[in-house]
Design a protein around this motif. Structure first.
Motif, PDB file in Angstrom:
ATOM      1  N   GLY A 220       0.824  -1.378  -0.093  1.00 24.66           N
ATOM      2  CA  GLY A 220       0.039   0.056  -0.070  1.00 24.66           C
ATOM      3  C   GLY A 220       0.909   1.336   0.206  1.00 24.66           C
ATOM      4  O   GLY A 220       1.878   1.481   0.484  1.00 24.66           O
ATOM      5  N   GLY A 221       0.370   2.289  -0.618  1.00 27.99           N
ATOM      6  CA  GLY A 221       1.133   3.484  -1.166  1.00 27.99           C
ATOM      7  C   GLY A 221       0.958   4.653   0.114  1.00 27.99           C
ATOM      8  O   GLY A 221       1.021   5.783  -0.010  1.00 27.99           O
ATOM      9  N   GLY A 222       0.119   4.443   1.280  1.00 24.93           N
ATOM     10  CA  GLY A 222      -0.229   5.560   2.193  1.00 24.93           C
ATOM     11  C   GLY A 222       0.901   6.228   2.723  1.00 24.93           C
ATOM     12  O   GLY A 222       0.906   7.474   2.682  1.00 24.93           O
ATOM     13  N   ALA A 223       1.970   5.649   3.356  1.00 24.85           N
ATOM     14  CA  ALA A 223       3.183   6.265   3.684  1.00 24.85           C
ATOM     15  C   ALA A 223       3.782   7.113   2.415  1.00 24.85           C
ATOM     16  O   ALA A 223       4.407   8.141   2.905  1.00 24.85           O
ATOM     17  CB  ALA A 223       4.246   5.386   4.214  1.00 24.85           C
ATOM     18  N   ASN A 224       3.887   6.516   1.222  1.00 23.10           N
ATOM     19  CA  ASN A 224       4.559   7.317   0.344  1.00 23.10           C
ATOM     20  C   ASN A 224       3.577   8.702   0.167  1.00 23.10           C
ATOM     21  O   ASN A 224       4.313   9.679  -0.092  1.00 23.10           O
ATOM     22  CB  ASN A 224       4.646   6.503  -1.067  1.00 23.10           C
ATOM     23  CG  ASN A 224       5.765   5.487  -0.921  1.00 23.10           C
ATOM     24  OD1 ASN A 224       6.000   5.212   0.150  1.00 23.10           O
ATOM     25  ND2 ASN A 224       6.292   5.568  -2.323  1.00 23.10           N
ATOM     26  N   LEU A 225       2.350   8.524   0.177  1.00 26.26           N
ATOM     27  CA  LEU A 225       1.427   9.549  -0.402  1.00 26.26           C
ATOM     28  C   LEU A 225       1.573  10.834   0.840  1.00 26.26           C
ATOM     29  O   LEU A 225       1.962  11.945   0.640  1.00 26.26           O
ATOM     30  CB  LEU A 225       0.015   9.034  -0.344  1.00 26.26           C
ATOM     31  CG  LEU A 225      -1.099  10.316  -0.680  1.00 26.26           C
ATOM     32  CD1 LEU A 225      -0.574  10.866  -2.067  1.00 26.26           C
ATOM     33  CD2 LEU A 225      -2.437   9.803  -0.770  1.00 26.26           C
ATOM     34  N   LYS A 226       1.704  10.475   2.007  1.00 24.75           N
ATOM     35  CA  LYS A 226       2.047  11.436   3.108  1.00 24.75           C
ATOM     36  C   LYS A 226       3.308  11.942   3.006  1.00 24.75           C
ATOM     37  O   LYS A 226       3.589  13.262   3.024  1.00 24.75           O
ATOM     38  CB  LYS A 226       1.906  10.523   4.317  1.00 24.75           C
ATOM     39  CG  LYS A 226       0.435  10.414   4.810  1.00 24.75           C
ATOM     40  CD  LYS A 226       0.560   9.381   6.121  1.00 24.75           C
ATOM     41  CE  LYS A 226      -0.856   8.976   6.249  1.00 24.75           C
ATOM     42  NZ  LYS A 226      -1.028   8.251   7.605  1.00 24.75           N
ATOM     43  N   LEU A 227       4.360  11.144   2.883  1.00 21.71           N
ATOM     44  CA  LEU A 227       5.704  11.632   2.529  1.00 21.71           C
ATOM     45  C   LEU A 227       5.793  12.778   1.278  1.00 21.71           C
ATOM     46  O   LEU A 227       6.218  13.796   1.252  1.00 21.71           O
ATOM     47  CB  LEU A 227       6.749  10.578   1.961  1.00 21.71           C
ATOM     48  CG  LEU A 227       8.112  11.146   1.845  1.00 21.71           C
ATOM     49  CD1 LEU A 227       8.741  11.798   3.261  1.00 21.71           C
ATOM     50  CD2 LEU A 227       9.196   9.701   1.687  1.00 21.71           C
ATOM     51  N   ALA A 228       4.823  12.441   0.056  1.00 19.44           N
ATOM     52  CA  ALA A 228       4.866  13.372  -1.112  1.00 19.44           C
ATOM     53  C   ALA A 228       4.217  14.691  -0.761  1.00 19.44           C
ATOM     54  O   ALA A 228       4.578  15.682  -1.113  1.00 19.44           O
ATOM     55  CB  ALA A 228       4.182  12.542  -2.089  1.00 19.44           C
ATOM     56  N   MET A 229       3.204  14.494  -0.045  1.00 16.51           N
ATOM     57  CA  MET A 229       2.539  15.759   0.676  1.00 16.51           C
ATOM     58  C   MET A 229       3.610  16.536   1.585  1.00 16.51           C
ATOM     59  O   MET A 229       3.564  17.904   1.149  1.00 16.51           O
ATOM     60  CB  MET A 229       1.150  15.588   1.608  1.00 16.51           C
ATOM     61  CG  MET A 229       0.236  14.665   0.990  1.00 16.51           C
ATOM     62  SD  MET A 229      -0.872  15.653  -0.057  1.00 16.51           S
ATOM     63  CE  MET A 229      -1.606  16.610   1.185  1.00 16.51           C
ATOM     64  N   ASP A 230       4.386  16.088   2.518  1.00 13.20           N
ATOM     65  CA  ASP A 230       5.223  16.867   3.210  1.00 13.20           C
ATOM     66  C   ASP A 230       6.077  17.427   2.183  1.00 13.20           C
ATOM     67  O   ASP A 230       6.585  18.676   2.416  1.00 13.20           O
ATOM     68  CB  ASP A 230       6.081  15.777   4.048  1.00 13.20           C
ATOM     69  CG  ASP A 230       5.360  15.331   5.215  1.00 13.20           C
ATOM     70  OD1 ASP A 230       4.140  16.046   5.574  1.00 13.20           O
ATOM     71  OD2 ASP A 230       5.603  14.287   5.980  1.00 13.20           O
ATOM     72  N   ASN A 231       6.672  16.640   1.206  1.00 15.76           N
ATOM     73  CA  ASN A 231       7.878  17.276   0.200  1.00 15.76           C
ATOM     74  C   ASN A 231       7.258  18.476  -0.402  1.00 15.76           C
ATOM     75  O   ASN A 231       7.836  19.641  -0.513  1.00 15.76           O
ATOM     76  CB  ASN A 231       8.174  16.281  -0.607  1.00 15.76           C
ATOM     77  CG  ASN A 231       9.116  15.083   0.276  1.00 15.76           C
ATOM     78  OD1 ASN A 231       9.648  15.525   1.226  1.00 15.76           O
ATOM     79  ND2 ASN A 231       9.249  13.936  -0.598  1.00 15.76           N
TER      80      ASN A 231
END
Ligand code: SF4
Length: 454
Positions: free
Chosen positions: A75-86
């Motif tokens: 799942g990509g939840g952690a990646n999506l949150k990291l992308a938002m932060d960036n």
């Protein structure tokens, strides 16, 4: 290869459509201080950026949550949150538009829930506005992604704060930056304020910068989107869009903002209907400037009729563009012998029948859900004089040694795709001259003696 155990099948080859998150990215690129973010693998955003840059000749940043093999499994939840932060750290946007890709849809990531958790963890006040739209490309076209993103943005942000205001919401669909500029000019000449969504007339066709801008200036201000519930009316373009649960319908249902649904205003008939709608909403007469443009256009139709009457055209592209184009061609005496689209709304045939005179007797072939192999096979049997559509049909037109008049999106092999005016009397005038000159040039080139005077 066919074996005893396999039945015949054919995969789509060079589909007459583009991917859904491309349409959504275009919408988010047309909102002021906004960044599109694709939830999926990097290749999706690279492909979309490549397509948009090649057409508009402008830099286009599209962020990605950058799926890896592990993300695809867990799942990509952690990646999506990291992308938002960036994105928030690097771009400081007012809005982030998140569109899903085939991969994130296939593994079933619940994007709205991930984003809710993200704002819960970070505090809603600190974060920019976030709009998310589901855009699985295997079940739709770039137009579905485009209209889906417009609707998702309106659904998430539009409010009703007071009495009906003075502005008009305008959802024109996927037109060129030059079309958007022309629409702004028309409404200004009617003395009307518009809230145009999207508006990439500057963000995707701006001037030269001395320094790189991470987010190009221009676009629909977020506060104009939030005020859409207070509009006097909405104007929404597209006969096929009118059959769907669109953004205009949402504003009508939720806030009682009357929605005027018109076709894409290509040619005189559809443009007249559009001007009538604007005239009704604003309670003002059509400005003299446009009556003069219309009169000049009719004069040109009369002058050029002998060159193009009964010419045969193969047209293709987004369904609503095909309907608008067919209406225009029909009124100038060109027969759109094949009308094709990669879209599959189920309304294409019926809408073409509404706009093409004597549709039943002309033997016009209509293809939806089409690819360019099918379009080429059908076109070879129809002896067209020219093709009209985007650059994706070039190979087919070239094989048949027929001219291709480029309109719509994408135009990868010519300059000025963003500067084509398709709409209004002005757009019809430009298209009419281009079509006439294309037909004249073909006959001139094929003439055994040639001629320099007509
Ligand atoms: S995988 Fe799907 S979303 Fe990604 S580029 Fe291809 S069609 Fe578009």
């Amino acid at each position: 290869m066919k074996t005893e155990n396999h039945t015949d099948y054919r995969a789509t080859s060079n589909a007459c459509k583009l991917c859904s998150p491309l349409g959504a990215s275009l919408v988010f690129r047309g909102i002021e201080n906004s960044v599109p973010l694709l939830h999926g693998s990097q290749g999706c955003s690279t492909y979309i950026r490549r397509y948009l840059i090649s057409h508009f000749n402008e830099p286009v940043d599209i962020a990605s949550s950058n799926f890896t093999e592990e993300t695809a499994v867990f799942g990509g939840g952690a990646n999506l949150k990291l992308a938002m932060d960036n994105i928030i750290r690097q771009y400081h946007p007012e809005l982030i538009g998140v569109a899903t890709t085939c991969l994130s849809e296939t593994i079933g990531d619940d994007v709205p829930m991930i984003l809710r958790n993200y704002s819960g963890e970070n505090g809603e006040d600190a974060a920019p506005a976030v709009v998310s739209v589901s855009t699985p490309s295997y079940s739709g076209t770039h137009m579905d992604g485009f209209h889906g993103a417009v609707k998702a943005t309106v659904a998430a942000m539009a409010q009703k704060k007071g009495k009906a205001g003075e502005h008009i919401n305008l959802f024109p669909g996927m037109l060129s930056p030059a079309d958007y500029r022309h629409l702004k000019e028309i409404f200004e000449d009617f003395g009307a304020k518009i809230h145009l969504l999207p508006d990439y007339s500057e963000t995707l066709e701006g001037g030269l910068w001395s320094e790189y801008q991470k987010i190009p200036p221009g676009g629909t201000p977020v506060k104009q989107i939030t005020a859409m519930g207070d509009a006097l009316a909405t104007v929404e373009m597209g006969r096929i869009l009118a059959e769907t649960e669109s953004a205009g319908k949402l504003l009508e249902d939720r806030f009682r903002v009357p929605c005027f649904r018109v076709g894409i205003p290509m040619g005189i008939k559809e443009t007249d209907t559009f001007f009538d709608a604007v005239s009704t909403i604003t309670k003002r007469k059509v400005p003299e400037k446009y009556l003069k443009e219309r009169a000049r256009l009719i004069d040109a139709y009369v002058d050029g009729h002998k060159y193009i009457f009964e010419a045969r055209a193969v047209i293709y592209g987004e369904e609503d563009l095909v309907v608008g184009l067919a209406s225009f061609l029909s009124e100038i005496g060109v027969v759109p012998v094949l009308c094709a689209s990669g879209g599959k709304s189920g309304y294409l045939n019926a809408k073409l029948a509404q706009v093409i005179d004597d549709f039943e007797t002309k033997g016009i072939q209509v293809m939806d859900g089409a690819d360019f192999v099918e379009i080429g096979e059908a076109a070879k049997k129809l002896s067209p004089d020219f093709f009209m559509g985007n650059s994706k049909g070039y190979k087919t037109a070239r094989e048949m040694n027929k001219p291709l008049i480029r309109i719509g999106f994408p135009i990868h092999d010519r300059m000025g795709g963003g500067r084509i005016v398709h709409i209004g009397y002005r757009g019809a005038q430009q298209l009419f001259d281009t079509i006439s000159n294309t037909v004249i040039a073909s006959r001139q080139d094929a003439s055994p003696v040639g001629y320099t005077y007509m």
